[in-house]
Motif scaffolding. Structure first.
Motif, PDB file in Angstrom:
ATOM      1  N   LEU A 183     -86.129 -32.105  22.751  1.00 49.87           N
ATOM      2  CA  LEU A 183     -85.005 -31.687  23.586  1.00 49.87           C
ATOM      3  C   LEU A 183     -84.618 -32.843  24.498  1.00 49.87           C
ATOM      4  CD1 LEU A 183     -83.375 -28.974  24.148  1.00 49.87           C
ATOM      5  CD2 LEU A 183     -84.740 -28.857  26.254  1.00 49.87           C
ATOM      6  N   VAL A 184     -83.318 -33.158  24.564  1.00 49.26           N
ATOM      7  CA  VAL A 184     -82.812 -34.250  25.394  1.00 49.26           C
ATOM      8  C   VAL A 184     -81.834 -33.670  26.402  1.00 49.26           C
ATOM      9  CG1 VAL A 184     -81.563 -36.443  25.439  1.00 49.26           C
ATOM     10  CG2 VAL A 184     -83.091 -35.915  23.527  1.00 49.26           C
ATOM     11  N   ALA A 185     -82.187 -33.719  27.679  1.00 52.47           N
ATOM     12  CA  ALA A 185     -81.303 -33.295  28.763  1.00 52.47           C
ATOM     13  C   ALA A 185     -80.806 -34.535  29.492  1.00 52.47           C
ATOM     14  CB  ALA A 185     -82.025 -32.355  29.719  1.00 52.47           C
ATOM     15  N   PHE A 186     -79.599 -34.456  30.083  1.00 47.19           N
ATOM     16  CA  PHE A 186     -78.987 -35.658  30.637  1.00 47.19           C
ATOM     17  C   PHE A 186     -77.956 -35.272  31.686  1.00 47.19           C
ATOM     18  CE2 PHE A 186     -76.958 -34.164  26.822  1.00 47.19           C
ATOM     19  CZ  PHE A 186     -75.621 -34.097  27.160  1.00 47.19           C
ATOM     20  N   THR A 187     -77.483 -36.268  32.449  1.00 47.33           N
ATOM     21  CA  THR A 187     -76.403 -36.072  33.416  1.00 47.33           C
ATOM     22  C   THR A 187     -75.133 -36.746  32.913  1.00 47.33           C
ATOM     23  OG1 THR A 187     -77.085 -38.019  34.684  1.00 47.33           O
ATOM     24  CG2 THR A 187     -78.004 -35.889  35.359  1.00 47.33           C
ATOM     25  N   ASP A 188     -74.017 -36.523  33.625  1.00 49.54           N
ATOM     26  CA  ASP A 188     -72.712 -36.954  33.115  1.00 49.54           C
ATOM     27  C   ASP A 188     -72.570 -38.464  33.000  1.00 49.54           C
ATOM     28  OD1 ASP A 188     -72.725 -37.486  35.806  1.00 49.54           O
ATOM     29  OD2 ASP A 188     -70.866 -36.432  36.259  1.00 49.54           O
ATOM     30  N   GLY A 189     -73.316 -39.236  33.810  1.00 49.89           N
ATOM     31  CA  GLY A 189     -73.179 -40.683  33.751  1.00 49.89           C
ATOM     32  C   GLY A 189     -73.557 -41.271  32.410  1.00 49.89           C
ATOM     33  N   LEU A 190     -74.311 -40.509  31.583  1.00 53.58           N
ATOM     34  CA  LEU A 190     -74.728 -41.021  30.282  1.00 53.58           C
ATOM     35  C   LEU A 190     -73.614 -40.921  29.249  1.00 53.58           C
ATOM     36  CD1 LEU A 190     -77.392 -42.109  28.906  1.00 53.58           C
ATOM     37  CD2 LEU A 190     -77.626 -39.808  27.958  1.00 53.58           C
ATOM     38  N   VAL A 191     -72.711 -39.936  29.373  1.00 58.10           N
ATOM     39  CA  VAL A 191     -71.734 -39.683  28.301  1.00 58.10           C
ATOM     40  C   VAL A 191     -70.290 -39.834  28.749  1.00 58.10           C
ATOM     41  CG1 VAL A 191     -73.274 -38.163  27.024  1.00 58.10           C
ATOM     42  CG2 VAL A 191     -71.845 -37.196  28.820  1.00 58.10           C
ATOM     43  N   GLU A 192     -70.013 -39.798  30.061  1.00 57.61           N
ATOM     44  CA  GLU A 192     -68.623 -39.871  30.512  1.00 57.61           C
ATOM     45  C   GLU A 192     -68.183 -41.318  30.667  1.00 57.61           C
ATOM     46  OE1 GLU A 192     -68.105 -37.650  34.068  1.00 57.61           O
ATOM     47  OE2 GLU A 192     -67.880 -35.747  33.027  1.00 57.61           O
ATOM     48  N   ARG A 193     -66.952 -41.600  30.208  1.00 57.29           N
ATOM     49  CA  ARG A 193     -66.339 -42.917  30.364  1.00 57.29           C
ATOM     50  C   ARG A 193     -64.898 -42.726  30.830  1.00 57.29           C
ATOM     51  NH1 ARG A 193     -70.741 -43.373  30.090  1.00 57.29           N
ATOM     52  NH2 ARG A 193     -72.115 -44.662  28.786  1.00 57.29           N
ATOM     53  N   PRO A 194     -64.413 -43.566  31.753  1.00 58.94           N
ATOM     54  CA  PRO A 194     -63.028 -43.424  32.224  1.00 58.94           C
ATOM     55  C   PRO A 194     -62.045 -43.551  31.059  1.00 58.94           C
ATOM     56  CG  PRO A 194     -64.273 -44.912  33.649  1.00 58.94           C
ATOM     57  CD  PRO A 194     -65.141 -44.635  32.468  1.00 58.94           C
TER      58      PRO A 194
END
Length: 443
Positions: free
Chosen positions: A360-371
Motif C-alpha cells: 500500500l502506497v499513501a502520499f500527499t499532493d506534492g507528489l502528484v500535483e503539478r502546476p
C-alpha cells in the motif's frame, strides 16, 4: 458565442470565408477593410490560441478615421510628410486605412511593406520639401563632439558598473549562504517533527510479515517548513498490525508545522485511549475549527492487519492510497469526507480484504500535483511508476517512486509512505520499518 460592445460588421459568406482561414496560432488573422451597412468603415482581426482544440476564436473590429484622414501633431517625427497606409500588399485605394494627405500620394514617393498578422501593411510616403538643410552641414561636428562625450561617459559608467557588480556578487553570495542555512534549519525542524523510522531490508527468506518505509521531500521553493506528515503506530501485542496516518496541513511556515505536530500527537493520544480511526477523525475537527484558526488539514487514517490481510481506511479530504498486488495496481475506492476542520461528521471506514502479498502506497499532493497539469495525469504517472518497480525491497520502491515522480524536486512538500504485508506468512512475528536513517530494528 457572445458579443461585447458594438456588433461586428462581418457576416454571411464573408464571415464564413474569413473564419475558415483562422487556425490555432500565435499569429493574428486580419480581414480586408469592411464597409457593410455601417457609415464607419473598419477592419477586423481574430486570434485563436495555440493548441486550442475547441475552436474558440476572439474577434474584434477597429474603426478607421473619418474620411481615412489623420492630422499629425507638429511635434511628431513624421510631421510635414505625406503618408498613406494600406492594408495588404499593395497601395489599393479600397484598402486604405489612413492618410495625412489626399491619395494617391503625389511626388517622389517611397513604398515599404511590413508584416501585419497574416497580412501586411503597405506604407507610401513622400516629402513636399527638401529634407536636408543646415543640419546636414553641421552633422559631422555634432557626431564628433557627441562621440567624445559618449566615450568619456562610457568610461565612467563602466567603472561605476564594475564596482556595483562586484558588490552585487558579494551580496548574492551572502544571500545564497543565508538561504541554504535557513533551508537546512527548516528541514531539520521538519524532520524533528516526523517519526524516526530506522531502515530495515525486507527481502530474503526471513522477510517480516509487515514492512513500513517512508520518504519526506521538502519543497524546493522558499525556506518555510510545510505541514505534510506521516506516522505509524504499531500494535504492542501484535507487531503485524498497525495504524498509519498521512496528512497535510494547509499553508506553510511555523503555524503549519506546529499544527501538524499537534494533530500528529493528538492522533497518537486518541489511539492510545482505544478510539476507532473514524472517531479519531471526528475528534480532530474539534482541535482545528476552521472558523477560528482559518486552517484545515487533509488526513488519511488506516488500520492494517498484516496477518489477516484486512485493511480499514477513513479519509478526510485526502487522496486514496495506491494498492499493489500480483494482479496489478489500483487506487483504493475510499469514501472521502471534507477535510479536518471543515466538517464534524466522519464517514464510515471502508474495509477491504487483501490476501497474499500486497503493498500500500499513501502520499500527499506534492507528489502528484503539478502546476497547469490535470491531477489525473499525476495519479496515473504514480500508478505506472509503481507497476514498473514492484520487485525488490520496499525501501527501494519508495526511493524509485520519489525519483520517478519528482526528479528535480517539488515546489510543495511531499510525503510517501509504503506498507507491505503477506498473509501467507502467518507464523512470523517480525515487523520492520524504514525511513531516511540507516539503522535496523526488529520488533
Amino acid at each position: 458565442v457572445t458579443t461585447v460592445g458594438v456588433s461586428p460588421v462581418i457576416s454571411g459568406d464573408s464571415a464564413d470565408r474569413f473564419f475558415a482561414t483562422v487556425k490555432p496560432s500565435a499569429a493574428t488573422f486580419v480581414t480586408p477593410v469592411l464597409a457593410g451597412d455601417s457609415p464607419k468603415p473598419r477592419f477586423g482581426y481574430a486570434v485563436q490560441a495555440p493548441g486550442d482544440t475547441k475552436g474558440l476564436v476572439v474577434y474584434a473590429e477597429r474603426f478607421l478615421p473619418p474620411q481615412r484622414h489623420i492630422d499629425l501633431p507638429p511635434t511628431s517625427p513624421f510631421a510635414g510628410l505625406l503618408l498613406a497606409v494600406y492594408l495588404g500588399r499593395g497601395a489599393h485605394e479600397p484598402q486604405l486605412l489612413e492618410a495625412t494627405a489626399p491619395t494617391p500620394i503625389q511626388g517622389r514617393t517611397r513604398t515599404e511593406t511590413v508584416p501585419f498578422g497574416n497580412s501586411a501593411l503597405t506604407v507610401v510616403g513622400a516629402s513636399p520639401q527638401q529634407l536636408a538643410g543646415q543640419l546636414s552641414a553641421a552633422l559631422p561636428w555634432i557626431v564628433l563632439f557627441l562621440g567624445l562625450a559618449l566615450a568619456v561617459g562610457g568610461g565612467a559608467t563602466v567603472e561605476y558598473v564594475g564596482r556595483k557588480r562586484a558588490l552585487a556578487e558579494r551580496l548574492a553570495g551572502e544571500n545564497e549562504r543565508l538561504f541554504h542555512e535557513q533551508r537546512d534549519i527548516a528541514a531539520t525542524l521538519q524532520h524533528a517533527l516526523l517519526p524516526d523510522l530506522p531502515v530495515a531490508d525486507g527481502s530474503g527468506p526471513d522477510a517480516p510479515a509487515l514492512e513500513v518505509a517512508a520518504r519526506y521531500l521538502p519543497g524546493v521553493s522558499g525556506t518555510e517548513v510545510g505541514g505534510d506528515w506521516y506516522d505509524v503506530v504499531l500494535d504492542e501485542d501484535d507487531p503485524a498490525r498497525c495504524v498509519f496516518v498521512v496528512g497535510d496541513v494547509s499553508g506553510r511556515g511555523l503555524v503549519a508545522a506546529t499544527t501538524m505536530a499537534g494533530l500528529r500527537f493528538a492522533i497518537r493520544a486518541y489511539l492510545a485511549q482505544g478510539d476507532d480511526i473514524a472517531t479519531v477523525l471526528g475528534k480532530l475537527d474539534r482541535l482545528l475549527p476552521f472558523e477560528d484558526k482559518h486552517q484545515f488539514a487533509t488526513v488519511l487514517v488506516g488500520e492494517l492487519d498484516g496477518r489477516a490481510g484486512r485493511l480499514r481506511l477513513v479519509s478526510a479530504g485526502h487522496f486514496a492510497p495506491l494498492l499493489l498486488t500480483p494482479e496489478g495496481a489500483r487506487f483504493v475506492d475510499c469514501r472521502v469526507r471534507p477535510p479536518v476542520g471543515v466538517e464534524h461528521t466522519p464517514p464510515p471506514p471502508v474495509s477491504i480484504e487483501v490476501s497474499g502479498p500486497a503493498t500500500l502506497v499513501a502520499f500527499t499532493d506534492g507528489l502528484v500535483e503539478r502546476p497547469g497539469e490535470v491531477l489525473d495525469i499525476g495519479l496515473e504517472r504514480l500508478r505506472a511508476a509503481a507497476l514498473a518497480a514492484t520487485d525488490g525491497p520496499l525501501d527501494d520502491l519508495m526511493q524509485t517512486l520519489t525519483r520517478a515522480m519528482v526528479p528535480d524536486g517539488t515546489e510543495d512538500d511531499a510525503v510517501i509512505l509504503g506498507l507491505r504485508w503477506d498473509t501467507t506468512r502467518r507464523d512470523e512475528g517480525v515487523t520492520t520499518v524504514s525511513g531516511t536513517s540507516g539503522n535496523r530494528v526488529e520488533v
